[in-house]
Write a protein that holds these residues in place. Structure first.
Motif, mmCIF file in Angstrom:
data_model
loop_
_atom_site.group_PDB
_atom_site.id
_atom_site.type_symbol
_atom_site.label_atom_id
_atom_site.label_comp_id
_atom_site.label_asym_id
_atom_site.label_seq_id
_atom_site.Cartn_x
_atom_site.Cartn_y
_atom_site.Cartn_z
ATOM 1 N N LEU A 86 -133.494 59.455 44.469
ATOM 2 C CA LEU A 86 -132.660 60.592 44.083
ATOM 3 C C LEU A 86 -132.222 61.463 45.256
ATOM 4 C CD1 LEU A 86 -134.573 61.688 40.871
ATOM 5 C CD2 LEU A 86 -132.535 60.280 41.031
ATOM 6 N N ASP A 87 -133.001 61.514 46.323
ATOM 7 C CA ASP A 87 -132.667 62.355 47.471
ATOM 8 C C ASP A 87 -131.934 61.544 48.530
ATOM 9 O OD1 ASP A 87 -133.920 64.433 46.255
ATOM 10 O OD2 ASP A 87 -135.734 64.363 47.462
ATOM 11 N N PHE A 88 -130.645 61.433 48.376
ATOM 12 C CA PHE A 88 -129.828 60.761 49.387
ATOM 13 C C PHE A 88 -128.492 61.482 49.464
ATOM 14 C CE2 PHE A 88 -129.306 58.444 45.413
ATOM 15 C CZ PHE A 88 -127.930 58.459 45.257
ATOM 16 N N ALA A 89 -127.850 61.331 50.589
ATOM 17 C CA ALA A 89 -126.567 61.991 50.801
ATOM 18 C C ALA A 89 -125.463 61.219 50.095
ATOM 19 C CB ALA A 89 -126.277 62.086 52.292
ATOM 20 N N ALA A 90 -124.601 61.958 49.431
ATOM 21 C CA ALA A 90 -123.458 61.357 48.751
ATOM 22 C C ALA A 90 -122.306 62.354 48.763
ATOM 23 C CB ALA A 90 -123.811 60.982 47.324
ATOM 24 N N LYS A 91 -121.145 61.854 48.547
ATOM 25 C CA LYS A 91 -119.959 62.696 48.513
ATOM 26 C C LYS A 91 -119.177 62.361 47.250
ATOM 27 C CE LYS A 91 -116.145 64.131 51.423
ATOM 28 N NZ LYS A 91 -115.461 63.927 52.702
ATOM 29 N N ILE A 92 -118.822 63.384 46.495
ATOM 30 C CA ILE A 92 -118.037 63.198 45.270
ATOM 31 C C ILE A 92 -116.595 63.538 45.596
ATOM 32 C CG2 ILE A 92 -117.693 63.922 42.889
ATOM 33 C CD1 ILE A 92 -120.694 64.609 42.830
ATOM 34 N N ILE A 93 -115.714 62.582 45.348
ATOM 35 C CA ILE A 93 -114.302 62.754 45.660
ATOM 36 C C ILE A 93 -113.517 62.626 44.362
ATOM 37 C CG2 ILE A 93 -112.346 61.809 46.929
ATOM 38 C CD1 ILE A 93 -114.345 60.722 48.949
ATOM 39 N N GLY A 94 -112.669 63.593 44.112
ATOM 40 C CA GLY A 94 -111.801 63.552 42.940
ATOM 41 C C GLY A 94 -110.390 63.173 43.345
ATOM 42 N N THR A 95 -109.911 62.056 42.828
ATOM 43 C CA THR A 95 -108.543 61.623 43.107
ATOM 44 C C THR A 95 -107.861 61.322 41.784
ATOM 45 O OG1 THR A 95 -109.216 59.318 43.317
ATOM 46 C CG2 THR A 95 -109.132 60.604 45.332
ATOM 47 N N GLY A 96 -106.834 62.074 41.495
ATOM 48 C CA GLY A 96 -106.120 61.836 40.247
ATOM 49 C C GLY A 96 -107.023 62.066 39.048
ATOM 50 N N ARG A 97 -107.205 61.035 38.265
ATOM 51 C CA ARG A 97 -108.075 61.116 37.085
ATOM 52 C C ARG A 97 -109.404 60.418 37.308
ATOM 53 N NH1 ARG A 97 -103.532 59.289 32.815
ATOM 54 N NH2 ARG A 97 -102.131 61.029 33.156
#
Length: 122
Positions: A80-91
């Motif tokens: 559970l403890d890891f680096a991540a990036k959430i990217i929103g593109t369009g829908r």
């Protein structure tokens, strides 16, 4: 209890009864937060339900990635403890993780397992 091997085996297994309690204490906490019994019992039962859900998550989703007997701290640190990036593109939302997380956790398999709930058979 007359044979030496039986006595030694029973002595070695004397702490096995405490392991489920250790798992629950590792998941939650040892001291309850309130002074009165009723609020503490509510917190304790919520913690038990959460611990049950955590154990089923380990068996259903993390099977093959981590050992079933892993304690909560180990699962938190590795899965559970890891680096991540959430990217929103369009829908669409995209979760970007590093290649090391993808390889070590088999993240693609974990993601597929978490998207398909296991049917409950009664």
């Amino acid at each position: 209890m007359l044979h030496t091997e039986t006595i030694i085996e029973s002595h070695h297994m004397r702490g096995a009864d405490e392991l489920p309690h250790r798992g629950l204490k590792d998941f939650g906490f040892e001291e309850l937060p309130f002074k009165r019994f009723v609020p503490n019992s509510v917190v304790y039962y919520c913690m038990l339900i959460s611990y049950f859900l955590f154990e089923t998550y380990k068996e259903d989703v993390l099977d093959g990635v981590m050992p079933i007997g892993s304690y909560a701290t180990t699962v938190r640190r590795k899965a559970l403890d890891f680096a991540a990036k959430i990217i929103g593109t369009g829908r669409q939302l995209i979760l970007k993780v590093t290649q090391a997380v993808m390889d070590n956790l088999h993240f693609d398999i974990l993601w597929q397992r978490s998207q398909k709930p296991i049917p409950i058979i009664i």
